[in-house]
Scaffold this motif. Sequence first.
Motif, PDB file in Angstrom:
ATOM      1  N   LEU A 182       0.839  -1.202   0.000  1.00  0.00           N
ATOM      2  CA  LEU A 182       0.000   0.000   0.000  1.00  0.00           C
ATOM      3  C   LEU A 182       0.867   1.243   0.000  1.00  0.00           C
ATOM      4  CD1 LEU A 182      -2.695  -0.848   2.743  1.00  0.00           C
ATOM      5  CD2 LEU A 182      -3.022  -0.864   0.273  1.00  0.00           C
ATOM      6  N   THR A 183       0.301   2.329  -0.507  1.00  0.00           N
ATOM      7  CA  THR A 183       0.898   3.662  -0.374  1.00  0.00           C
ATOM      8  C   THR A 183      -0.229   4.651  -0.144  1.00  0.00           C
ATOM      9  OG1 THR A 183       0.782   4.041  -2.771  1.00  0.00           O
ATOM     10  CG2 THR A 183       2.845   3.133  -1.896  1.00  0.00           C
ATOM     11  N   GLY A 184       0.133   5.855   0.335  1.00  0.00           N
ATOM     12  CA  GLY A 184      -0.856   6.918   0.487  1.00  0.00           C
ATOM     13  C   GLY A 184      -1.802   6.681   1.651  1.00  0.00           C
ATOM     14  N   SER A 185      -3.069   7.035   1.470  1.00  0.00           N
ATOM     15  CA  SER A 185      -4.059   6.931   2.543  1.00  0.00           C
ATOM     16  C   SER A 185      -4.926   5.688   2.352  1.00  0.00           C
ATOM     17  CB  SER A 185      -4.937   8.178   2.586  1.00  0.00           C
ATOM     18  OG  SER A 185      -5.653   8.319   1.376  1.00  0.00           O
ATOM     19  N   VAL A 186      -5.495   5.235   3.478  1.00  0.00           N
ATOM     20  CA  VAL A 186      -6.342   4.042   3.482  1.00  0.00           C
ATOM     21  C   VAL A 186      -7.642   4.386   4.198  1.00  0.00           C
ATOM     22  CG1 VAL A 186      -6.545   1.637   4.224  1.00  0.00           C
ATOM     23  CG2 VAL A 186      -4.302   2.571   3.613  1.00  0.00           C
ATOM     24  N   GLN A 187      -8.758   4.091   3.570  1.00  0.00           N
ATOM     25  CA  GLN A 187     -10.067   4.184   4.214  1.00  0.00           C
ATOM     26  C   GLN A 187     -10.780   2.874   3.933  1.00  0.00           C
ATOM     27  OE1 GLN A 187     -12.258   7.721   3.239  1.00  0.00           O
ATOM     28  NE2 GLN A 187     -10.874   9.014   4.412  1.00  0.00           N
ATOM     29  N   ALA A 188     -10.722   1.985   4.899  1.00  0.00           N
ATOM     30  CA  ALA A 188     -11.171   0.620   4.652  1.00  0.00           C
ATOM     31  C   ALA A 188     -11.863   0.049   5.880  1.00  0.00           C
ATOM     32  CB  ALA A 188      -9.985  -0.258   4.256  1.00  0.00           C
ATOM     33  N   GLU A 189     -12.653  -0.986   5.626  1.00  0.00           N
ATOM     34  CA  GLU A 189     -13.287  -1.752   6.682  1.00  0.00           C
ATOM     35  C   GLU A 189     -12.522  -3.049   6.852  1.00  0.00           C
ATOM     36  OE1 GLU A 189     -17.717  -3.545   7.839  1.00  0.00           O
ATOM     37  OE2 GLU A 189     -17.414  -2.387   5.993  1.00  0.00           O
ATOM     38  N   LEU A 190     -12.337  -3.448   8.094  1.00  0.00           N
ATOM     39  CA  LEU A 190     -11.564  -4.646   8.389  1.00  0.00           C
ATOM     40  C   LEU A 190     -12.471  -5.877   8.355  1.00  0.00           C
ATOM     41  CD1 LEU A 190      -8.744  -5.665   9.236  1.00  0.00           C
ATOM     42  CD2 LEU A 190      -9.448  -5.343  11.615  1.00  0.00           C
ATOM     43  N   ALA A 191     -11.963  -6.957   7.791  1.00  0.00           N
ATOM     44  CA  ALA A 191     -12.702  -8.216   7.739  1.00  0.00           C
ATOM     45  C   ALA A 191     -11.787  -9.354   8.171  1.00  0.00           C
ATOM     46  CB  ALA A 191     -13.231  -8.475   6.326  1.00  0.00           C
ATOM     47  N   HIS A 192     -12.389 -10.360   8.795  1.00  0.00           N
ATOM     48  CA  HIS A 192     -11.675 -11.547   9.255  1.00  0.00           C
ATOM     49  C   HIS A 192     -11.890 -12.658   8.239  1.00  0.00           C
ATOM     50  CE1 HIS A 192     -10.956 -14.703  12.634  1.00  0.00           C
ATOM     51  NE2 HIS A 192      -9.810 -14.218  12.219  1.00  0.00           N
ATOM     52  N   ARG A 207     -13.084   0.087  11.415  1.00  0.00           N
ATOM     53  CA  ARG A 207     -12.614   0.684  10.167  1.00  0.00           C
ATOM     54  C   ARG A 207     -11.181   1.171  10.340  1.00  0.00           C
ATOM     55  NH1 ARG A 207     -15.508   4.014  13.208  1.00  0.00           N
ATOM     56  NH2 ARG A 207     -14.992   6.224  13.329  1.00  0.00           N
ATOM     57  N   VAL A 208     -10.464   1.251   9.241  1.00  0.00           N
ATOM     58  CA  VAL A 208      -9.073   1.690   9.242  1.00  0.00           C
ATOM     59  C   VAL A 208      -8.998   2.963   8.418  1.00  0.00           C
ATOM     60  CG1 VAL A 208      -6.710   1.113   8.613  1.00  0.00           C
ATOM     61  CG2 VAL A 208      -8.246  -0.673   9.488  1.00  0.00           C
ATOM     62  N   HIS A 209      -8.776   4.100   9.097  1.00  0.00           N
ATOM     63  CA  HIS A 209      -8.586   5.396   8.440  1.00  0.00           C
ATOM     64  C   HIS A 209      -7.178   5.867   8.789  1.00  0.00           C
ATOM     65  CE1 HIS A 209     -13.131   6.608   7.987  1.00  0.00           C
ATOM     66  NE2 HIS A 209     -12.830   5.478   7.387  1.00  0.00           N
ATOM     67  N   ALA A 210      -6.270   5.765   7.869  1.00  0.00           N
ATOM     68  CA  ALA A 210      -4.868   6.058   8.201  1.00  0.00           C
ATOM     69  C   ALA A 210      -4.085   6.338   6.926  1.00  0.00           C
ATOM     70  CB  ALA A 210      -4.254   4.875   8.954  1.00  0.00           C
ATOM     71  N   ARG A 211      -2.856   6.801   7.142  1.00  0.00           N
ATOM     72  CA  ARG A 211      -1.908   6.970   6.046  1.00  0.00           C
ATOM     73  C   ARG A 211      -0.745   6.005   6.253  1.00  0.00           C
ATOM     74  NH1 ARG A 211      -2.327  10.998   2.613  1.00  0.00           N
ATOM     75  NH2 ARG A 211      -0.106  10.832   2.123  1.00  0.00           N
ATOM     76  N   ILE A 227       3.422  -3.144   6.619  1.00  0.00           N
ATOM     77  CA  ILE A 227       2.999  -1.776   6.325  1.00  0.00           C
ATOM     78  C   ILE A 227       2.666  -1.073   7.639  1.00  0.00           C
ATOM     79  CG2 ILE A 227       1.308  -0.346   5.121  1.00  0.00           C
ATOM     80  CD1 ILE A 227       0.892  -2.733   3.204  1.00  0.00           C
ATOM     81  N   VAL A 228       3.386  -0.009   7.934  1.00  0.00           N
ATOM     82  CA  VAL A 228       3.181   0.759   9.160  1.00  0.00           C
ATOM     83  C   VAL A 228       2.220   1.909   8.857  1.00  0.00           C
ATOM     84  CG1 VAL A 228       4.286   2.089  10.986  1.00  0.00           C
ATOM     85  CG2 VAL A 228       5.495   0.147   9.948  1.00  0.00           C
ATOM     86  N   LEU A 229       1.134   1.999   9.623  1.00  0.00           N
ATOM     87  CA  LEU A 229       0.140   3.062   9.470  1.00  0.00           C
ATOM     88  C   LEU A 229       0.289   4.078  10.602  1.00  0.00           C
ATOM     89  CD1 LEU A 229      -2.965   0.842   8.570  1.00  0.00           C
ATOM     90  CD2 LEU A 229      -1.314   1.912   7.015  1.00  0.00           C
ATOM     91  N   ASP A 230      -0.361   5.232  10.430  1.00  0.00           N
ATOM     92  CA  ASP A 230      -0.191   6.297  11.424  1.00  0.00           C
ATOM     93  C   ASP A 230      -1.380   6.434  12.364  1.00  0.00           C
ATOM     94  OD1 ASP A 230      -2.140   7.425   9.847  1.00  0.00           O
ATOM     95  OD2 ASP A 230      -1.053   9.289   9.425  1.00  0.00           O
ATOM     96  N   ALA A 231      -2.319   5.469  12.375  1.00  0.00           N
ATOM     97  CA  ALA A 231      -3.509   5.606  13.213  1.00  0.00           C
ATOM     98  C   ALA A 231      -3.989   4.235  13.670  1.00  0.00           C
ATOM     99  CB  ALA A 231      -4.627   6.331  12.453  1.00  0.00           C
ATOM    100  N   PRO A 232      -4.686   4.186  14.830  1.00  0.00           N
ATOM    101  CA  PRO A 232      -5.278   2.929  15.297  1.00  0.00           C
ATOM    102  C   PRO A 232      -6.671   2.738  14.709  1.00  0.00           C
ATOM    103  CG  PRO A 232      -5.643   4.623  16.928  1.00  0.00           C
ATOM    104  CD  PRO A 232      -4.864   5.277  15.807  1.00  0.00           C
TER     105      PRO A 232
END
Length: 386
Positions: A182-192, A207-211, A227-232
């Motif tokens: 991944l690159t840039g920003s992510v706006q996604a829902e987490l699924a198992h 949900r995962v809202h992060a860069r 991939i290291v993100l900047d938000a929980p």
Amino acid sequence: MSIPLRWRLLDEETGATVTECADIDGLFVDRLFPAEPVYERYTLVSCAPSGPLLAAIDGTGPAWFGNFGVVGACASDHPGTEVCGKCYRTTEELLDIRVVGHRTAADGSGLLDIELEGHRRDDDNNGGGTVAPDVSGYLLFDWSGSGTPVGECRKTAGLFHARPDGWPPGPPLTLLGCRPGLTGSVQAELAHVRVDGTVNKLGWDYRVHARVVSTRPSTLGDDHMDIVLDAPIPRPLAANERPIWDMWRAGGPATPNQWAELDRSGRFLWVQAAAAHRIHAPDKPSGTVYTMDGRFITDYDGFFCAIGEAINGPGGWFGGDSFWLHENAATGDGGATPGFRLIWEHSQVARAHLVPGYDRTSWGPATTFDDLVDQLIQEGVQLELR
């Protein structure tokens, strides 16, 4: 090297797969659920007690209240114990409250300063409850069930201040063993993702809202990335949930009553995992008879573990509270056509354990065996107790 991809990020708008990964650092936090509440001392300053509060002070009634309401009076001429919509916007609900002392107020009014011990409900209270509202005083209520007015006070002490988050956010996420990167920003829902390929979305709280902060080749495989993100995520899972989720990933419970050895908090988490991993299917035909094994229904959450399995098999879900019990039993879409017959075996176990009292898990009056029986019948269930 082939590695199992346990988690999937789905684009919030399109539902398309953003990436898959083997694990997520920061998803399971090092804490247990439910957390023990922090008990505090509160003072009702210059208080005119009445009813049960006065009885707690003079010894003619119990010192313990259960739930206690502190409602800001919106104007100095507010009549008596009348409460309006503006008042309720400044409501604080205090839980497991006990009167622990009193003294004559220092302002010379002849009123009392009354000391309480308990804890504050941490949701839906006065916009967070950190700053005292601009009110002329407070109306006081016994909210253990009757809503009885118990007096008024001019101020409070110890109630309005910043507190740690009841469910603190986890650390920023690191997605381990991802494909693709991944690159840039992510706006996604987490699924198992289960081993059989079944995908269960976790919902809005996950949900995962992060860069993307950085990426690196994963030690889990040369063609995978960490991939290291900047938000929980908004609400991480608790550490003691991981074994339950691992079991569901592997296929879910294979036999009934695997939850029976769990304590009540574990049973609550079991029901939450069952809800998250629910497989939607048409309700079974009208006339289907269900048998619920009641040997282990020793608490409220155990009832939902048992009825979920009675309707939908091992690990099945049929609600986790009275709202969802109504939705599933009375309106359908929970696995059983409304009006079904339920045989509750060994019902004497729940009768002996689900008794009146104060529930220090839900922080309110306990749901009794009779309450559950009455609700099932009201929802149209043909209930047979054995």
